[in-house]
Structure formats: C-alpha cells, structure tokens
Design a protein around this motif. Sequence first.
Motif, mmCIF file in Angstrom:
data_model
loop_
_atom_site.group_PDB
_atom_site.id
_atom_site.type_symbol
_atom_site.label_atom_id
_atom_site.label_comp_id
_atom_site.label_asym_id
_atom_site.label_seq_id
_atom_site.Cartn_x
_atom_site.Cartn_y
_atom_site.Cartn_z
ATOM 1 N N UNK A 137 23.724 -0.294 -20.931
ATOM 2 C CA UNK A 137 24.966 -1.004 -21.270
ATOM 3 C C UNK A 137 25.035 -2.389 -20.646
ATOM 4 N N UNK A 138 23.992 -2.811 -19.977
ATOM 5 C CA UNK A 138 23.931 -4.200 -19.501
ATOM 6 C C UNK A 138 23.651 -5.170 -20.640
ATOM 7 N N UNK A 139 23.261 -4.653 -21.802
ATOM 8 C CA UNK A 139 23.020 -5.506 -22.966
ATOM 9 C C UNK A 139 24.348 -5.966 -23.546
ATOM 10 N N UNK A 140 24.514 -7.280 -23.734
ATOM 11 C CA UNK A 140 25.789 -7.854 -24.173
ATOM 12 C C UNK A 140 25.583 -8.767 -25.373
ATOM 13 N N UNK A 141 26.666 -8.929 -26.149
ATOM 14 C CA UNK A 141 26.637 -9.889 -27.249
ATOM 15 C C UNK A 141 26.992 -11.274 -26.725
ATOM 16 N N UNK A 142 27.098 -12.238 -27.630
ATOM 17 C CA UNK A 142 27.364 -13.621 -27.230
ATOM 18 C C UNK A 142 28.717 -13.788 -26.551
ATOM 19 N N UNK A 143 29.680 -12.907 -26.889
ATOM 20 C CA UNK A 143 31.009 -12.996 -26.297
ATOM 21 C C UNK A 143 31.124 -12.209 -24.998
ATOM 22 N N UNK A 144 30.026 -11.559 -24.589
ATOM 23 C CA UNK A 144 30.065 -10.794 -23.354
ATOM 24 C C UNK A 144 30.438 -9.345 -23.520
ATOM 25 N N UNK A 145 30.586 -8.879 -24.756
ATOM 26 C CA UNK A 145 30.888 -7.468 -24.986
ATOM 27 C C UNK A 145 29.612 -6.646 -24.828
ATOM 28 N N UNK A 146 29.690 -5.560 -24.063
ATOM 29 C CA UNK A 146 28.516 -4.744 -23.766
ATOM 30 C C UNK A 146 28.390 -3.580 -24.736
ATOM 31 N N UNK A 147 27.165 -3.064 -24.872
ATOM 32 C CA UNK A 147 26.971 -1.825 -25.621
ATOM 33 C C UNK A 147 27.847 -0.733 -25.033
ATOM 34 N N UNK A 148 28.382 0.110 -25.893
ATOM 35 C CA UNK A 148 29.307 1.139 -25.427
ATOM 36 C C UNK A 148 28.599 2.206 -24.601
ATOM 37 N N UNK A 149 27.341 2.508 -24.918
ATOM 38 C CA UNK A 149 26.616 3.529 -24.177
ATOM 39 C C UNK A 149 25.133 3.210 -24.144
ATOM 40 N N UNK A 150 24.454 3.753 -23.142
ATOM 41 C CA UNK A 150 23.009 3.580 -23.030
ATOM 42 C C UNK A 150 22.317 4.334 -24.169
ATOM 43 N N UNK A 151 21.344 3.669 -24.780
ATOM 44 C CA UNK A 151 20.588 4.259 -25.887
ATOM 45 C C UNK A 151 19.184 4.587 -25.421
ATOM 46 N N UNK A 152 18.699 5.775 -25.777
ATOM 47 C CA UNK A 152 17.341 6.178 -25.430
ATOM 48 C C UNK A 152 16.600 6.614 -26.690
ATOM 49 N N UNK A 153 15.331 6.207 -26.808
ATOM 50 C CA UNK A 153 14.500 6.567 -27.940
ATOM 51 C C UNK A 153 13.122 7.008 -27.438
ATOM 52 N N UNK A 154 12.447 7.829 -28.248
ATOM 53 C CA UNK A 154 11.090 8.248 -27.911
ATOM 54 C C UNK A 154 10.254 8.372 -29.179
ATOM 55 N N UNK A 155 8.942 8.223 -29.016
ATOM 56 C CA UNK A 155 8.021 8.401 -30.137
ATOM 57 C C UNK A 155 6.656 8.814 -29.592
ATOM 58 N N UNK A 156 5.819 9.336 -30.482
ATOM 59 C CA UNK A 156 4.483 9.773 -30.072
ATOM 60 C C UNK A 156 3.415 8.999 -30.832
ATOM 61 N N UNK A 157 2.416 8.549 -30.081
ATOM 62 C CA UNK A 157 1.323 7.783 -30.660
ATOM 63 C C UNK A 157 0.370 8.731 -31.398
ATOM 64 N N UNK A 158 -0.294 8.189 -32.397
ATOM 65 C CA UNK A 158 -1.264 8.946 -33.186
ATOM 66 C C UNK A 158 -2.283 9.634 -32.273
ATOM 67 N N UNK A 159 -2.752 10.817 -32.691
ATOM 68 C CA UNK A 159 -3.762 11.553 -31.946
ATOM 69 C C UNK A 159 -5.129 11.443 -32.626
ATOM 70 N N UNK A 160 -6.189 11.780 -31.873
ATOM 71 C CA UNK A 160 -7.545 11.694 -32.420
ATOM 72 C C UNK A 160 -8.284 13.009 -32.183
ATOM 73 N N UNK A 161 -9.097 13.410 -33.159
ATOM 74 C CA UNK A 161 -9.908 14.614 -33.033
ATOM 75 C C UNK A 161 -11.216 14.405 -33.786
ATOM 76 N N UNK A 162 -12.164 15.293 -33.547
ATOM 77 C CA UNK A 162 -13.457 15.242 -34.236
ATOM 78 C C UNK A 162 -13.727 16.598 -34.879
#
Length: 461
Positions: free
Chosen positions: A244-269
């Motif tokens: 929530x430290x992220x703010x717009x130009x007027x100083x308004x902050x994000x209402x809540x912390x956002x979290x995201x996750x992803x998984x990188x491609x795997x390799x096999x033979x």
Amino acid sequence: MPGTVLAMGSSMHHRRRLYSLLCILSAATACINVPEVEPEPNEPKADAGSLPDAGSEEPRTLTLLNALPAGGATQVPIDTQFILTFSSPIEEDSLNLMFQPQVTLARTEWANQGATAIVNPESALAENTTYTLTLDAKDRSGQSLTGTRAFTFTTTGPAPDTILPTLLNTTPGQASIGVLRDAVIEVLFSEPMDRASVQTAFAITSPAGLNSGSFSWNEAETVMTYVLPSKLEYGTNVTWQLSTNAKDKAGNALEETTQREFRVVRQAAMTMPLIPSASGTITAGSPERHYRLYNAYELERIGDNGAQQGSRLFLAFKLDSLPLDTIRINQATVRWWLSLRLGNPFEKLGPLLLEPVDVGEALPQSSEEEPGNPVLTAAYAAQPTAPGFIIAEADTGTPGQFNVTSYVTQNWASRMERNYRSQFRLRFTLETDNDGVTDELRSTPTIHPTLAELEVVYEYP
C-alpha cells in the motif's frame, strides 16, 4: 373583499406561470439527457469489475471485460484515461470510439498483450458533464465485438482527487504456469501512478535475489514493467507483492497489498524407441525392384554391397509419449549404433547424409526375387521434407549422435498429420561405384542390441 379576490387571482396567476416554467425545464432536461445504451440480449454489460485470472476459460466471442471509467460512474476526473480491456487481443486499427459530446483523442496505448487499450484524450474533459461512449472492435482473427457497447459517465468538478488507485491486471496472471524463463512482470493500474512510490512498494518475495532488476513505464504512467535480473531456472515458483505504499499522482494509496505468484516452465527428457515396422534397410536391386529383407532389426546396411546395389537405412520414431502440453522442444538427438565398416564407403561413395522424410506407417518386407514393391520404391526415392545435413566419418562413433532438433520440432508441430511420427533416412551420395567391392556401414544386433533411439528434451508447464 375585491382586494381579496385580486390577491387570490394574482396568486393563481403566479402558480400557473411557475407550473409552465417547470414544464419547459423538464422538457429541456429530457432533450439533453443521454440514456444508457443497453447491450444486446444475453450479452454481459461493460463494467469496471476485476479481470479474470489467466488460466480461466477464454470466451468464445469477443467481449468487453472491463471499462474505466465504469458505466454510470460519477466524479470522474477530467484528465481521465479510458482503459478498455477485452477478452482477447484487438486488431488495433479496428478500435472505434465515439463520444457524445465529442472528445478529440490524442493516442492509444496497448497493454496486456494487446487486449487492453489505454486511450488518452487530447485535452481535459469538460467539468460536471455526462458523456456517452460507444465503441466497437475486432480481434486479431477478425471476430467482431459481440454487440455494440455503450455506457455513460459524469465528470467531476474542481473537487480534489480522492479516488484510490486499483490494480487492473498483471502479467503473468495469478497462478499462471508454464511462464517463460525470461518473462517480464507487467502491472496495469487504473490511473497514472507515482513511479517512485510504486517501485519502492514492489518486491519479489520468493525466491531471493531477484530484486535487482530494472523498471520501465509507459508514457501515461499506468503500466509498470519489471525485468528480472537473470533468466529463471526451470520450474521456479515466483511470488511478488505490491504494498500500500504505492500511490497515484494525487497521493492516494492502494487500498490493500496485492500478492501474485506464477510458475516457470519445467524441463524433462524422454527417449523414444525405434518403430521397427517403419525402420530398416531398403536396397535398390534394380531400377524397378527395391527390397527389404527383414521386418525387424537383423542386419541393417548403408552403402554398396558389391553387386552394384545401393542400400539406404530408415529410422522412424513415435512422438506420442510426449505430453500434449509440451511447450517447446529444446533438443532432439538421434543415436545410431554402427557395428561394422566394410571397405571405404566414405572415400568411394561421397558424403553420408541424414535427411528427414515421411514414408508412412510401415515399410513392407520383401525379397530380392519378388516383383518391385511400389511402397519401397517410393520410400527409397522420397524427397526430404527439409534439407538434410552431412554426417562426418568422425561422427559415426558408437553411438553416432546427430542433432535433429529442427526436424523433430517440425514433426511435433504437424503431429496430427504425421500420426506422431518422426522419420529419417541415412544414405551415401552415390548408390554404388560399380567396382564390385563392398563398401558398407552395417549394424547388427549381435554386436549392438539397439539399432537407434531418439532422445527429446522438452519444456512443459
């Protein structure tokens, strides 16, 4: 009493005038009020709701998933952008926006791989004004937007901006799998943001050591892109957050912390064994007769048998054991076990060639005495499906290993037409030198039980 009557008459007169004035004002208001344009039946309304996560089932038709400002919104800043997110990437030239009252547009930017249009007016909108926006578009396959979309919004007056910014979309999407190792992280905001505050609020929380990458922004400061400092390892699970430290130009902050996750491609033979029915030696007994002595791996040869007969070796493999969600083939290697070398085939018959071919599901067994078999004749003389390459004598060790990545990649791309086959032919440039001497390469199961195999290294989600 006459005075009383006059007063009552005067009062009635004023009431009639007031009623007439109200009617006129009501009629005028009805003329300038632009009603909401409803979508066609069974079509979803455009709104500013959250976009679906990546991985959800893609709509069968092109639709507008999200609009900012939202339909019916009030107190919209006069310096707003119009952010339109569709269900699939848009053909940019097809996007058509019509405003009432008229708005002159300066430029359109694209995000979310072309599925989100960020439209910038040339100048600020009028204050306290109701606008109607009607739009149409086509996706990159030429499919039109299902139903014309239209919605209204009302701009704000000179009151200060107190609207909290929101996070509209992220790439990769939440819980995405099979993400490329060199992927970048892209964050789309609902309004222009304060760069420094957003970059400070952003962090890769897992794994460690990935926070020294670089940031970039679009001109409108609504899209932040983060480039990781290095290529990710196969199968890495990445988690990042925006506080929530992220703010717009007027100083308004994000209402809540956002979290995201992803998984990188795997390799096999995976190693694919030979298909015996489509592999083996075809010998040219005469221009009209070609024969194949064995239906399984017995004695396979390449070169001149001394009777002015040339032999070519065919190797076929089945790719159906590869996962259907294979993303990319990184390496494909043919291993061929050479048992004997008779004479000097490399000196007398020219270069040894490996060529990709498509000669069908099986090569029939036949003898030299049988009439010419058209299947064997066609396979022996088949045109390569792509240019082959020369195998140097030094590369024919035990086993000889040949890089066929480009061929197998093409075979996998057309696997349905080829019934998951990948086939190759080994031959010398000359069939025979007519000197009556045997110049051959031979493979026998008594020396090497395996004739050949194909190893494929691949990526999957």
